[in-house]
Scaffold this active site. Sequence first.
Site, PDB file in Angstrom:
ATOM      1  N   ASP A   9     -24.398 -33.871  68.127  1.00 38.89           N
ATOM      2  CA  ASP A   9     -23.346 -33.265  68.931  1.00 38.89           C
ATOM      3  C   ASP A   9     -24.051 -32.252  69.851  1.00 38.89           C
ATOM      4  O   ASP A   9     -25.211 -31.898  69.609  1.00 38.89           O
ATOM      5  CB  ASP A   9     -22.345 -32.567  67.987  1.00 38.89           C
ATOM      6  CG  ASP A   9     -21.311 -31.770  68.740  1.00 38.89           C
ATOM      7  OD1 ASP A   9     -20.720 -32.313  69.686  1.00 38.89           O
ATOM      8  OD2 ASP A   9     -21.105 -30.584  68.399  1.00 38.89           O
ATOM      9  N   LEU A  10     -23.369 -31.804  70.889  1.00 35.75           N
ATOM     10  CA  LEU A  10     -24.013 -30.870  71.830  1.00 35.75           C
ATOM     11  C   LEU A  10     -23.596 -29.409  71.590  1.00 35.75           C
ATOM     12  O   LEU A  10     -24.386 -28.583  71.115  1.00 35.75           O
ATOM     13  CB  LEU A  10     -23.667 -31.273  73.272  1.00 35.75           C
ATOM     14  CG  LEU A  10     -24.184 -30.325  74.357  1.00 35.75           C
ATOM     15  CD1 LEU A  10     -25.694 -30.403  74.485  1.00 35.75           C
ATOM     16  CD2 LEU A  10     -23.528 -30.654  75.701  1.00 35.75           C
ATOM     17  N   ASP A  11     -22.316 -29.126  71.914  1.00 33.93           N
ATOM     18  CA  ASP A  11     -21.829 -27.743  71.845  1.00 33.93           C
ATOM     19  C   ASP A  11     -21.831 -27.244  70.407  1.00 33.93           C
ATOM     20  O   ASP A  11     -21.173 -27.824  69.546  1.00 33.93           O
ATOM     21  CB  ASP A  11     -20.394 -27.666  72.405  1.00 33.93           C
ATOM     22  CG  ASP A  11     -20.319 -28.016  73.885  1.00 33.93           C
ATOM     23  OD1 ASP A  11     -21.144 -27.517  74.655  1.00 33.93           O
ATOM     24  OD2 ASP A  11     -19.423 -28.791  74.262  1.00 33.93           O
ATOM     25  N   THR A  17     -22.788 -23.131  73.385  1.00 36.02           N
ATOM     26  CA  THR A  17     -21.879 -23.052  74.527  1.00 36.02           C
ATOM     27  C   THR A  17     -20.452 -22.693  74.113  1.00 36.02           C
ATOM     28  O   THR A  17     -19.623 -22.429  74.976  1.00 36.02           O
ATOM     29  CB  THR A  17     -21.874 -24.402  75.284  1.00 36.02           C
ATOM     30  OG1 THR A  17     -22.042 -25.425  74.314  1.00 36.02           O
ATOM     31  CG2 THR A  17     -22.978 -24.473  76.307  1.00 36.02           C
ATOM     32  N   LYS A  45     -13.190 -26.290  68.673  1.00 34.16           N
ATOM     33  CA  LYS A  45     -14.496 -26.933  68.498  1.00 34.16           C
ATOM     34  C   LYS A  45     -14.363 -28.442  68.331  1.00 34.16           C
ATOM     35  O   LYS A  45     -13.600 -28.912  67.480  1.00 34.16           O
ATOM     36  CB  LYS A  45     -15.237 -26.334  67.298  1.00 34.16           C
ATOM     37  CG  LYS A  45     -15.724 -24.922  67.599  1.00 34.16           C
ATOM     38  CD  LYS A  45     -16.621 -24.379  66.512  1.00 34.16           C
ATOM     39  CE  LYS A  45     -17.125 -22.998  66.892  1.00 34.16           C
ATOM     40  NZ  LYS A  45     -17.819 -22.343  65.786  1.00 34.16           N
ATOM     41  N   SER A 114     -21.052 -36.416  72.192  1.00 31.95           N
ATOM     42  CA  SER A 114     -20.331 -35.172  72.480  1.00 31.95           C
ATOM     43  C   SER A 114     -18.979 -35.433  73.119  1.00 31.95           C
ATOM     44  O   SER A 114     -18.799 -36.425  73.823  1.00 31.95           O
ATOM     45  CB  SER A 114     -21.187 -34.325  73.448  1.00 31.95           C
ATOM     46  OG  SER A 114     -20.437 -33.276  74.001  1.00 31.95           O
ATOM     47  N   ALA A 115     -18.041 -34.513  72.896  1.00 28.81           N
ATOM     48  CA  ALA A 115     -16.719 -34.609  73.530  1.00 28.81           C
ATOM     49  C   ALA A 115     -16.749 -34.067  74.954  1.00 28.81           C
ATOM     50  O   ALA A 115     -15.814 -34.272  75.728  1.00 28.81           O
ATOM     51  CB  ALA A 115     -15.706 -33.805  72.717  1.00 28.81           C
ATOM     52  N   LYS A 145     -12.780 -37.222  68.965  1.00 29.94           N
ATOM     53  CA  LYS A 145     -13.030 -36.923  67.556  1.00 29.94           C
ATOM     54  C   LYS A 145     -11.747 -36.313  66.997  1.00 29.94           C
ATOM     55  O   LYS A 145     -11.099 -35.551  67.717  1.00 29.94           O
ATOM     56  CB  LYS A 145     -14.173 -35.901  67.421  1.00 29.94           C
ATOM     57  CG  LYS A 145     -15.509 -36.379  67.989  1.00 29.94           C
ATOM     58  CD  LYS A 145     -16.528 -35.227  68.030  1.00 29.94           C
ATOM     59  CE  LYS A 145     -17.784 -35.644  68.778  1.00 29.94           C
ATOM     60  NZ  LYS A 145     -18.760 -34.557  68.948  1.00 29.94           N
ATOM     61  N   GLU A 169     -23.341 -32.234  63.283  1.00 26.12           N
ATOM     62  CA  GLU A 169     -22.070 -31.769  63.854  1.00 26.12           C
ATOM     63  C   GLU A 169     -21.734 -30.344  63.400  1.00 26.12           C
ATOM     64  O   GLU A 169     -22.014 -29.980  62.263  1.00 26.12           O
ATOM     65  CB  GLU A 169     -20.937 -32.677  63.355  1.00 26.12           C
ATOM     66  CG  GLU A 169     -20.420 -33.672  64.351  1.00 26.12           C
ATOM     67  CD  GLU A 169     -19.720 -33.062  65.557  1.00 26.12           C
ATOM     68  OE1 GLU A 169     -19.409 -31.851  65.541  1.00 26.12           O
ATOM     69  OE2 GLU A 169     -19.480 -33.792  66.518  1.00 26.12           O
ATOM     70  N   ASP A 170     -21.091 -29.577  64.282  1.00 25.28           N
ATOM     71  CA  ASP A 170     -20.637 -28.233  63.893  1.00 25.28           C
ATOM     72  C   ASP A 170     -19.118 -28.154  63.798  1.00 25.28           C
ATOM     73  O   ASP A 170     -18.585 -27.092  63.476  1.00 25.28           O
ATOM     74  CB  ASP A 170     -21.115 -27.186  64.910  1.00 25.28           C
ATOM     75  CG  ASP A 170     -20.365 -27.305  66.224  1.00 25.28           C
ATOM     76  OD1 ASP A 170     -20.199 -28.435  66.715  1.00 25.28           O
ATOM     77  OD2 ASP A 170     -19.922 -26.262  66.753  1.00 25.28           O
TER      78      ASP A 170
END
Length: 217
Positions: A9-11, A17, A45, A114-115, A145, A169-170
């Site tokens: 995942d990114l953020d 971010t 999130k 990522s979303a 997601k 994932e966070d």
Amino acid sequence: MNSTGFIFDLDGVIVDTAKYHYLAWKKLANELGFEFTKEQNELFKGVSRKRCLEILLDIGNITATQEQFDTWMVEKNIDYLAYIEKMDASEILPDVPKILQFLKDKNIPIALGSASKNAKPILEKVNLLHYFDAIVDGNNVTKAKPDPEVFLIAAKQLGISANNCVVFEDAKAGIQAANAANMVSIGIGDSSILTAAKYNFKNFTEIDFSFLKTLLS
Ligand code: BG6
Ligand code: MG
């Protein structure tokens, strides 16, 4: 050919971010006359931009016309992008490049799942784009997601079967998506929130190479 693929995942996993998303949503909330707290930001999130605005308007008890809704979506993103514009490699979360380099050195396929619709420019900004063999983001999915679509597309692009993929994932919705895709879910962050994850770590500094090797075997 390696049989394990790694999906990030990114953020909140690669870069922090979430704080910029928060500031941009808070500005909009304040303009609309209400407060938006960091606790409430937790609900955002892993959630698409459109869904975030729906939740924000619920919090503020505001009914919007379609035109207002569209305007606020654009306004929030312009404010968010002003923060992204100033980002550099110093904002990569600790030990992320170390893990990516370890996988790259072993020729392990790496994807982004990522979303965000801003994923590619962010990876470019922090100079990590070259690590990724596939980028699947908010522009490529029809279902957000916790639907597994984003990770299933990523696995397909890597040419790896879903049950041989590992996801970092966070977000709670992200862990649910990884589990629904039949992938190994690794929660990065608060284990009391990411209870459905197969493994939990506070951040990447807690992950050592021997753990990664066990995931490869
Ligand atoms: C996710 C974030 O990665 O991307 C969410 O966790 C965000 O908070 C979503 O709303 C969409 O991001 P963007 O950049 O397309 O507005
Ligand atoms: Mg995230």
